[in-house]
Each structure stands twice: as C-alpha cells, then as structure tokens.
Design an enzyme around this catalytic site. Structure first.
Site, PDB file in Angstrom:
ATOM      1  N   HIS A 137      -2.215   7.428   7.380  1.00 52.24           N
ATOM      2  CA  HIS A 137      -1.202   8.282   6.740  1.00 52.24           C
ATOM      3  C   HIS A 137      -1.816   9.603   6.277  1.00 52.24           C
ATOM      4  CE1 HIS A 137       2.551   6.051   6.552  1.00 52.24           C
ATOM      5  NE2 HIS A 137       1.985   4.984   6.006  1.00 52.24           N
ATOM      6  N   GLY A 146       0.846  -1.199   0.000  1.00 52.76           N
ATOM      7  CA  GLY A 146       0.000   0.000   0.000  1.00 52.76           C
ATOM      8  C   GLY A 146       0.875   1.240   0.000  1.00 52.76           C
ATOM      9  N   GLN A 166       3.010   9.874   1.704  1.00 52.47           N
ATOM     10  CA  GLN A 166       4.350   9.282   1.770  1.00 52.47           C
ATOM     11  C   GLN A 166       5.255   9.725   0.622  1.00 52.47           C
ATOM     12  OE1 GLN A 166       2.508   5.204   2.364  1.00 52.47           O
ATOM     13  NE2 GLN A 166       4.396   4.955   3.520  1.00 52.47           N
ATOM     14  N   HIS A 206      -4.359   1.520   7.843  1.00 52.84           N
ATOM     15  CA  HIS A 206      -2.975   2.029   7.896  1.00 52.84           C
ATOM     16  C   HIS A 206      -2.808   3.197   6.910  1.00 52.84           C
ATOM     17  CE1 HIS A 206       1.582   1.096   7.880  1.00 52.84           C
ATOM     18  NE2 HIS A 206       1.433   1.898   6.850  1.00 52.84           N
ATOM     19  N   GLU A 207      -3.394   3.055   5.715  1.00 46.95           N
ATOM     20  CA  GLU A 207      -3.238   4.102   4.692  1.00 46.95           C
ATOM     21  C   GLU A 207      -4.062   5.351   5.021  1.00 46.95           C
ATOM     22  OE1 GLU A 207      -0.800   3.574   3.022  1.00 46.95           O
ATOM     23  OE2 GLU A 207      -0.668   1.396   2.975  1.00 46.95           O
ATOM     24  N   CYS A 242       6.030  -0.366   7.446  1.00 43.17           N
ATOM     25  CA  CYS A 242       5.700   0.865   6.725  1.00 43.17           C
ATOM     26  C   CYS A 242       6.907   1.299   5.919  1.00 43.17           C
ATOM     27  CB  CYS A 242       5.304   1.964   7.721  1.00 43.17           C
ATOM     28  SG  CYS A 242       4.828   3.496   6.912  1.00 43.17           S
ATOM     29  N   LEU A 243       6.669   1.665   4.664  1.00 41.73           N
ATOM     30  CA  LEU A 243       7.772   2.093   3.804  1.00 41.73           C
ATOM     31  C   LEU A 243       8.415   3.378   4.318  1.00 41.73           C
ATOM     32  CD1 LEU A 243       6.075   1.357   0.365  1.00 41.73           C
ATOM     33  CD2 LEU A 243       7.907   0.027   1.451  1.00 41.73           C
TER      34      LEU A 243
HETATM   35  O1  GNR Z   1       4.094  -2.697   2.621  1.00 41.40           O
HETATM   36  C1  GNR Z   1       3.413  -2.546   3.635  1.00 41.40           C
HETATM   37  N1  GNR Z   1       3.070  -3.628   4.371  1.00 41.40           N
HETATM   38  C2  GNR Z   1       2.148  -3.596   5.400  1.00 41.40           C
HETATM   39  C3  GNR Z   1       2.075  -4.707   6.238  1.00 41.40           C
HETATM   40  C4  GNR Z   1       1.149  -4.745   7.265  1.00 41.40           C
HETATM   41  C5  GNR Z   1       0.291  -3.679   7.461  1.00 41.40           C
HETATM   42  C6  GNR Z   1       0.367  -2.562   6.640  1.00 41.40           C
HETATM   43  C7  GNR Z   1       1.278  -2.527   5.612  1.00 41.40           C
HETATM   44  S1  GNR Z   1       1.350  -1.141   4.565  1.00 41.40           S
HETATM   45  C8  GNR Z   1       3.014  -1.184   4.063  1.00 41.40           C
HETATM   46  C9  GNR Z   1       3.285  -0.126   3.001  1.00 41.40           C
HETATM   47  C10 GNR Z   1       3.083   1.240   3.601  1.00 41.40           C
HETATM   48  O2  GNR Z   1       3.886   1.799   4.304  1.00 41.40           O
HETATM   49  N2  GNR Z   1       1.937   1.816   3.361  1.00 41.40           N
HETATM   50  O3  GNR Z   1       1.666   3.007   3.905  1.00 41.40           O
HETATM   51 NI    NI Z   2       2.822   3.067   5.756  1.00 43.37          NI
END
Ligand code: GNR
Ligand code: NI
Length: 175
Positions: A145, A46, A51, A141-142, A99-100
C-alpha cells in the site's frame, strides 16, 4: 481519536508512493492512534496510512480475531513506521487476501512465506524482526500500500477484472 474515511478503488491516492516519516512527532502518534481506531472500527487486521489519504510510511497491524463472544476483545496493536523488507524467503505461501480499500472481495495471493522487516516504533526506536504466517503476508500487503500497490496487482487480469466487476455490482445494489 477519530475514525477516518478509508479510500476505496479507484481512488488515485491509493496508487501514490508514500514518503518516509522524517521525524516521529506527536502528530505522527495522533495519526497512529486514529489509524488504530479506524482499523478496529472497520474490523481489519491491518491499515496503511495511504488508505486514509495520508502519504506517509506508517502501518498499523493487529492480527487478533476481532470476533469475541463477549467482553473486551483481546488486542495486540503493532505499529511500523518506515517499514522496509530486508529479506524475503524463496519459499512462498498463499493466503485468501482481502483489503478494506476493495471491500468484501477476496483472492488467493502468493507471496514470500517469510520476511525480515526493519522499522521504527512510535518512539522512533529501530527494530528488525523475521515474520512468518499471516503476519508475513499482512506486513507485505501493507508495505505494498505504501508503494501504491494493491493485492489485485498480484493476481491474473481475469481474476482482477472479476473482482472489479463484482465490486461495481455490489455498489450498484447498495446504492
Ligand atoms: O483486514 C484485512 N485482512 C487481510 C487478510 C489477508 C491478507 C491481508 C489482509 S489486510 C486487510 C486490511 C487491509 O486492507 N489492509 O491494508
Ligand atoms: Ni489493504
């Protein structure tokens, strides 16, 4: 198509509130394409526009496993413009999240197990759907952000401090 730079903590842009997309234009669609390219390049599942330094409410998700033994990976690109949580379950689920923007750091995060999301697609059509499993976790999660919230905000201060320290150490070793 461009691979964009992914902001990492403690970049202040990650703490900003993103604005709703007022009208979906070709520029929005170009951003979406670049976000997919950036997400696939980084092997994430995601990515939120926040980001990549764009404070607009745009999210891309593809839960397909990026590791394919050979040949083209199977892709399932999903885009969410102006996503809104319209319902979350009382029941929760815990996932080991990454998270990236906090590279190679992981923690167990508890969130509602299921949620309903309302959003616009790349043509501006409205959708509403219920999600569970990894999709429910990932979309929450997104959306976090887009509100300037990171997964480390959902864990104990002790665990958060440990992640920040480990990341500093990893960066120092790589420098
Ligand atoms: O790549 C991602 N893996 C992930 C694993 C578990 C819960 C959420 C994520 S999102 C993350 C990519 C990212 O940072 N998205 O904002
Ligand atoms: Ni993230």
């Amino acid at each position: 198509m461009t691979v964009m730079t992914i902001l990492e903590i403690p970049h202040p842009g990650l703490r900003e509130m993103a604005a709703p997309v007022a009208a979906i234009t070709d520029e929005t669609r170009a951003l979406i394409d670049d976000m997919f390219e950036t997400m696939y390049d980084a092997r994430g599942i995601g990515l939120a526009a926040t980001q990549v330094g764009v404070l607009q409410r745009v999210v891309v998700i593809d839960l397909q496993e990026p590791e394919e033994p050979e040949g083209e990976p199977v892709r399932d690109p999903k885009v969410f413009v102006n996503p809104e949580l319209t319902w979350t379950s009382e029941e929760t689920a815990t996932y080991n999240e990454g998270c990236l923007s906090i590279p190679e750091q992981y923690a167990e995060v508890e969130r509602p197990a299921r949620c309903r999301v309302k959003w616009l697609d790349r043509d501006g059509a409205s959708h509403e759907e219920e999600f569970d499993g990894l999709m429910a976790t990932c979309i929450q999660h997104e959306i976090d952000h887009l509100n300037g919230v990171l997964f480390i905000d959902h864990i104990s201060r002790l665990k958060r401090d440990m992640i920040v320290k480990k990341l500093a150490k990893a960066r120092k070793a790589a420098a």
